[in-house]
Design an enzyme around this catalytic site. Structure first.
Site, PDB file in Angstrom:
ATOM      1  N   LYS A 252      35.195  23.147  32.829  1.00  0.00           N
ATOM      2  CA  LYS A 252      33.956  23.250  32.744  1.00  0.00           C
ATOM      3  C   LYS A 252      33.656  23.789  34.221  1.00  0.00           C
ATOM      4  O   LYS A 252      33.322  22.818  35.161  1.00  0.00           O
ATOM      5  CB  LYS A 252      33.033  22.392  32.389  1.00  0.00           C
ATOM      6  CG  LYS A 252      31.471  22.639  32.130  1.00  0.00           C
ATOM      7  CD  LYS A 252      30.559  21.930  32.297  1.00  0.00           C
ATOM      8  CE  LYS A 252      30.047  21.722  33.691  1.00  0.00           C
ATOM      9  NZ  LYS A 252      29.223  22.997  34.473  1.00  0.00           N
TER      10      LYS A 252
ATOM     11  N   GLU B 273      37.394  13.941  43.162  1.00  0.00           N
ATOM     12  CA  GLU B 273      37.260  14.349  44.497  1.00  0.00           C
ATOM     13  C   GLU B 273      35.739  14.693  44.866  1.00  0.00           C
ATOM     14  O   GLU B 273      34.964  15.366  44.303  1.00  0.00           O
ATOM     15  CB  GLU B 273      37.910  15.999  44.576  1.00  0.00           C
ATOM     16  CG  GLU B 273      39.404  15.800  44.502  1.00  0.00           C
ATOM     17  CD  GLU B 273      40.033  15.210  45.645  1.00  0.00           C
ATOM     18  OE1 GLU B 273      39.518  14.991  46.586  1.00  0.00           O
ATOM     19  OE2 GLU B 273      41.368  14.733  45.495  1.00  0.00           O
TER      20      GLU B 273
ATOM     21  N   CYS C 299      32.733  20.100  51.063  1.00  0.00           N
ATOM     22  CA  CYS C 299      33.057  18.808  51.216  1.00  0.00           C
ATOM     23  C   CYS C 299      33.377  18.252  52.461  1.00  0.00           C
ATOM     24  O   CYS C 299      33.007  17.013  52.799  1.00  0.00           O
ATOM     25  CB  CYS C 299      33.859  18.478  50.140  1.00  0.00           C
ATOM     26  SG  CYS C 299      35.475  19.144  50.022  1.00  0.00           S
TER      27      CYS C 299
ATOM     28  N   GLU D 129      25.246  13.305  52.642  1.00  0.00           N
ATOM     29  CA  GLU D 129      25.824  14.616  52.496  1.00  0.00           C
ATOM     30  C   GLU D 129      24.598  15.799  52.194  1.00  0.00           C
ATOM     31  O   GLU D 129      23.930  15.535  51.406  1.00  0.00           O
ATOM     32  CB  GLU D 129      26.862  14.807  51.469  1.00  0.00           C
ATOM     33  CG  GLU D 129      27.566  16.062  51.541  1.00  0.00           C
ATOM     34  CD  GLU D 129      28.619  16.173  50.427  1.00  0.00           C
ATOM     35  OE1 GLU D 129      28.080  15.796  49.466  1.00  0.00           O
ATOM     36  OE2 GLU D 129      29.964  16.692  50.637  1.00  0.00           O
TER      37      GLU D 129
HETATM   38  P1  NAD Z   1      27.823  18.555  41.312  1.00  0.00           P
HETATM   39  O1  NAD Z   1      28.388  17.176  41.277  1.00  0.00           O
HETATM   40  O2  NAD Z   1      26.136  18.895  41.175  1.00  0.00           O
HETATM   41  O3  NAD Z   1      28.434  19.407  40.192  1.00  0.00           O
HETATM   42  C1  NAD Z   1      29.821  19.377  39.983  1.00  0.00           C
HETATM   43  C2  NAD Z   1      30.032  20.014  38.758  1.00  0.00           C
HETATM   44  O4  NAD Z   1      29.751  18.714  37.778  1.00  0.00           O
HETATM   45  C3  NAD Z   1      29.413  21.056  38.091  1.00  0.00           C
HETATM   46  O5  NAD Z   1      30.337  21.827  37.344  1.00  0.00           O
HETATM   47  C4  NAD Z   1      28.245  20.421  37.348  1.00  0.00           C
HETATM   48  O6  NAD Z   1      27.570  21.276  36.242  1.00  0.00           O
HETATM   49  C5  NAD Z   1      28.953  19.246  36.863  1.00  0.00           C
HETATM   50  N1  NAD Z   1      28.008  18.002  36.202  1.00  0.00           N
HETATM   51  C6  NAD Z   1      26.940  17.757  36.756  1.00  0.00           C
HETATM   52  N2  NAD Z   1      26.220  16.811  36.138  1.00  0.00           N
HETATM   53  C7  NAD Z   1      27.477  16.343  35.155  1.00  0.00           C
HETATM   54  C8  NAD Z   1      27.096  15.358  34.255  1.00  0.00           C
HETATM   55  N3  NAD Z   1      26.198  14.660  33.915  1.00  0.00           N
HETATM   56  N4  NAD Z   1      28.188  15.356  33.455  1.00  0.00           N
HETATM   57  C9  NAD Z   1      29.528  16.327  33.572  1.00  0.00           C
HETATM   58  N5  NAD Z   1      29.500  17.031  34.593  1.00  0.00           N
HETATM   59  C10 NAD Z   1      28.300  17.409  35.331  1.00  0.00           C
HETATM   60  O7  NAD Z   1      28.229  19.288  42.764  1.00  0.00           O
HETATM   61  P2  NAD Z   1      28.269  20.642  43.230  1.00  0.00           P
HETATM   62  O8  NAD Z   1      26.635  20.573  43.658  1.00  0.00           O
HETATM   63  O9  NAD Z   1      28.442  21.644  42.110  1.00  0.00           O
HETATM   64  O10 NAD Z   1      29.188  20.683  44.299  1.00  0.00           O
HETATM   65  C11 NAD Z   1      28.836  20.075  45.707  1.00  0.00           C
HETATM   66  C12 NAD Z   1      29.577  18.629  45.638  1.00  0.00           C
HETATM   67  O11 NAD Z   1      30.844  18.808  45.572  1.00  0.00           O
HETATM   68  C13 NAD Z   1      29.338  18.016  47.112  1.00  0.00           C
HETATM   69  O12 NAD Z   1      28.979  16.689  47.109  1.00  0.00           O
HETATM   70  C14 NAD Z   1      30.767  18.320  47.649  1.00  0.00           C
HETATM   71  O13 NAD Z   1      31.144  17.435  48.709  1.00  0.00           O
HETATM   72  C15 NAD Z   1      31.501  18.059  46.643  1.00  0.00           C
HETATM   73  N6  NAD Z   1      32.992  18.657  46.805  1.00  0.00           N
HETATM   74  C16 NAD Z   1      34.043  17.900  46.824  1.00  0.00           C
HETATM   75  C17 NAD Z   1      35.282  18.427  47.123  1.00  0.00           C
HETATM   76  C18 NAD Z   1      36.524  17.592  47.350  1.00  0.00           C
HETATM   77  O14 NAD Z   1      37.565  18.054  47.164  1.00  0.00           O
HETATM   78  N7  NAD Z   1      36.409  16.207  47.717  1.00  0.00           N
HETATM   79  C19 NAD Z   1      35.303  19.509  47.046  1.00  0.00           C
HETATM   80  C20 NAD Z   1      34.332  20.571  47.068  1.00  0.00           C
HETATM   81  C21 NAD Z   1      33.091  20.072  46.722  1.00  0.00           C
END
Ligand code: NAD
Length: 496
Positions: free
Chosen positions: A180, A256, A290, A389
């Site tokens: 997804k 992650e 991130c 963050e």
């Molecule tokens: P997010 O957590 O809002 O969403 C990430 C994914 O999770 C999306 O596909 C979203 O649709 C899905 N999601 C949201 N709610 C969900 C639920 N209840 N159940 C299952 N899936 C759900 O994050 P974002 O805004 O898309 O991305 C930014 C975040 O990602 C930042 O916190 C960043 O630090 C993190 N990030 C981490 C890494 C790493 O490798 N550590 C890399 C890139 C981004």
């Protein structure tokens, strides 16, 4: 008005309509134009994809592949990605507004992830264990087997790179995959699935993509009874929720998550280099990474000079169309994130920080998503802007003089993803690297990563590792096999 491309779900080797007619728009953040729509999928879509992945996992043309055949297939995947790197880079830029020069770099190296893990298929050994054994009659060996069907969820900031971190080792392990992608950036995953199926010959059902919201599709995926392993990249709050569900279902989860990384400049640093490194840490990718070095710790003896030069350099950054190779900073990926960024700046000023530079939407650029590179000074480590963050181009500058105090404050955060250290003194650099609680440390560099070095977070920045040998282990479970060569059970009432 350009034609709007309409995508379906990708299930069992082909595009298939969703059970629902609801759709999500995909827009180009630079100008706000909608250029594609994807289904807002349903739990039924997820179920069809998981069923396809389960069937594929059990078919001979996947589970039965010999290591060299699996490796050859994964190398074909890499070659197809190489062939389409520019097309994929353009799709990425149109979804999230990141610079074409960054996305081209990512897409032109994406194949390396698959080549690396293809080699692991052929070179990874099992173990024999030196168990206690009188006269050598007892023999024990350990084999690794794939978990099965992986449910993977990814964010919007580097959609395909972060997918490759999961997909390449999962394929090498012999797992199948239901993905997804983020609602903001779903198209590149759908196109990747099409390419891998049509051009690389990946068997049907091995890589499926279901688009839709996190709360409907994401939740249905991680809670599906036929998923054997969850792999998630995204925010810490959603990661915590996913970890809880995986815990309830007793399946492993790789997480992650977010970061709030310190980027530390000592008074003996090469300042030209350090300024570039601090810019790279927080303004590259419009701060939407991130790994962002969002807390800039400056030694007090260089603080004034550094801030002057950092501000000059920030004011020179070229903002503009991310498709233009000359652009240095593109837009924030979507308006809600822009508003979040602005709220953080407002809160910082209310809590006592000073706006040294930026903070505004430039009025000569289209759309609603541009934010100037922003530098906040007079930041204390307990301020919101230094603890949470942000995921935007906002640097919080703190000062230090004493090394112990620096380490205490650098570690005084819930996160532990990365850190940068700028000094010409290598003893000091290693001392600080040792003391910082984070999964990745750069000394006189920032924001480099690659396929063969493990990546992941300490503390609330995650669980598990991606890339390198450890990245493959996330998709394998071990089986310990005992062989009694004597063929005689001596004492049935004794363990051992
Ligand atoms: P997010 O957590 O809002 O969403 C990430 C994914 O999770 C999306 O596909 C979203 O649709 C899905 N999601 C949201 N709610 C969900 C639920 N209840 N159940 C299952 N899936 C759900 O994050 P974002 O805004 O898309 O991305 C930014 C975040 O990602 C930042 O916190 C960043 O630090 C993190 N990030 C981490 C890494 C790493 O490798 N550590 C890399 C890139 C981004």
């Amino acid at each position: 008005m350009p034609d709007i491309e309409k995508y379906d779900q990708f299930i069992d080797g082909e595009f298939a309509p969703s059970e629902s007619d609801d759709r999500a728009e995909v827009t180009f953040p630079y100008n706000g134009d909608t250029w594609a729509t994807v289904p807002l999928g349903t739990p039924d879509d997820v179920d069809r994809a998981v069923t396809a992945a389960r069937d594929a996992f059990e078919r001979d043309n996947w589970a039965g592949l010999q290591p060299s055949d699996r490796a050859a297939l994964i190398r074909d995947v890499a070659a197809v990605i190489d062939d389409h790197a520019n097309e994929l880079a353009e799709l990425e830029t149109r979804q999230n507004g990141k610079l074409i020069r960054e996305m081209s770099g990512q897409m032109n190296s994406l194949g390396d992830w698959f080549r690396y893990y293809a080699s692991e298929c052929e070179t990874r050994d099992g173990d024999t264990i030196p168990v206690e054994s009188k006269d050598g009659e007892m023999f024990n060996y350990v084999v690794e087997e794939p978990y099965g069907v992986v449910g993977a969820i990814t964010p919007w900031n580097s959609p395909l790179l972060l997918t490759a971190f999961k997909l390449a080792p999962a394929l090498a392990a012999g797992c199948t995959f239901v993905h997804k992608p983020s609602t903001q950036t779903p198209v590149s995953a759908l196109r990747l699935a099409e390419l891998l199926s049509d051009e690389a010959g990946l068997p049907d059902g091995v890589y499926n993509v279901i688009t839709g919201s996190g709360s409907t599709v994401g939740d249905a995926l991680i809670d599906h009874e036929d998923i054997d392993k969850v792999s998630f990249t995204g925010s810490t709050s959603v990661g915590r929720h996913i970890g809880k569900t995986a815990g309830e279902n007793l399946i492993p989860a790789s997480l992650e998550l977010g970061g709030k990384s310190p980027n530390i400049v000592f008074d003996d640093a090469n300042l030209d280099n350090a300024i570039n490194g601090v810019i790279k840490g927080i303004f590259a990718a419009t701060g939407q990474t991130c790994l962002a070095g969002s807390r800039v710790f400056l030694h007090e003896d260089i603080t004034d000079e550094f801030i002057d030069r950092f501000t000059d350099r920030a004011s020179d950054i070229t903002l503009g169309d991310p498709r233009d190779p000359e652009t240095e900073m593109g837009p924030v990926a979507f308006r809600e994130q822009w508003e979040t960024d602005r709220d953080y700046i407002r809160t910082a000023l209310e809590e006592g920080a000073t706006l040294q530079f930026g903070g505004e939407q430039p009025d000569d650029l289209p759309g609603q998503c541009f934010l100037e590179p922003t530098i906040l000074t007079d930041v204390e480590n307990n301020m919101t802007v230094a603890q949470e963050e942000i995921f935007g181009p906002i640097a919080s500058v703190l000062t230090f003089s004493d090394e112990d105090d620096l380490i205490e404050r650098a570690n005084d955060t819930d996160f532990g993803l990365a850190a940068g250290i700028w000094t010409e003194n290598f003893r000091k650099a290693h001392r600080i690297a040792d003391a910082i609680e984070a999964g990745t440390i750069w000394i006189n560099e920032y924001r480099t990563l690659t396929y063969n070095s493990p990546f992941g977070g300490y503390k609330d920045s995650g669980l598990g590792r991606e890339n390198g040998h450890e990245g493959l282990e996330e998709y394998l479970q071990t089986k310990s096999v005992w062989v009694d060569l004597a063929g005689e059970v001596k004492d049935p009432f004794k363990l051992g």
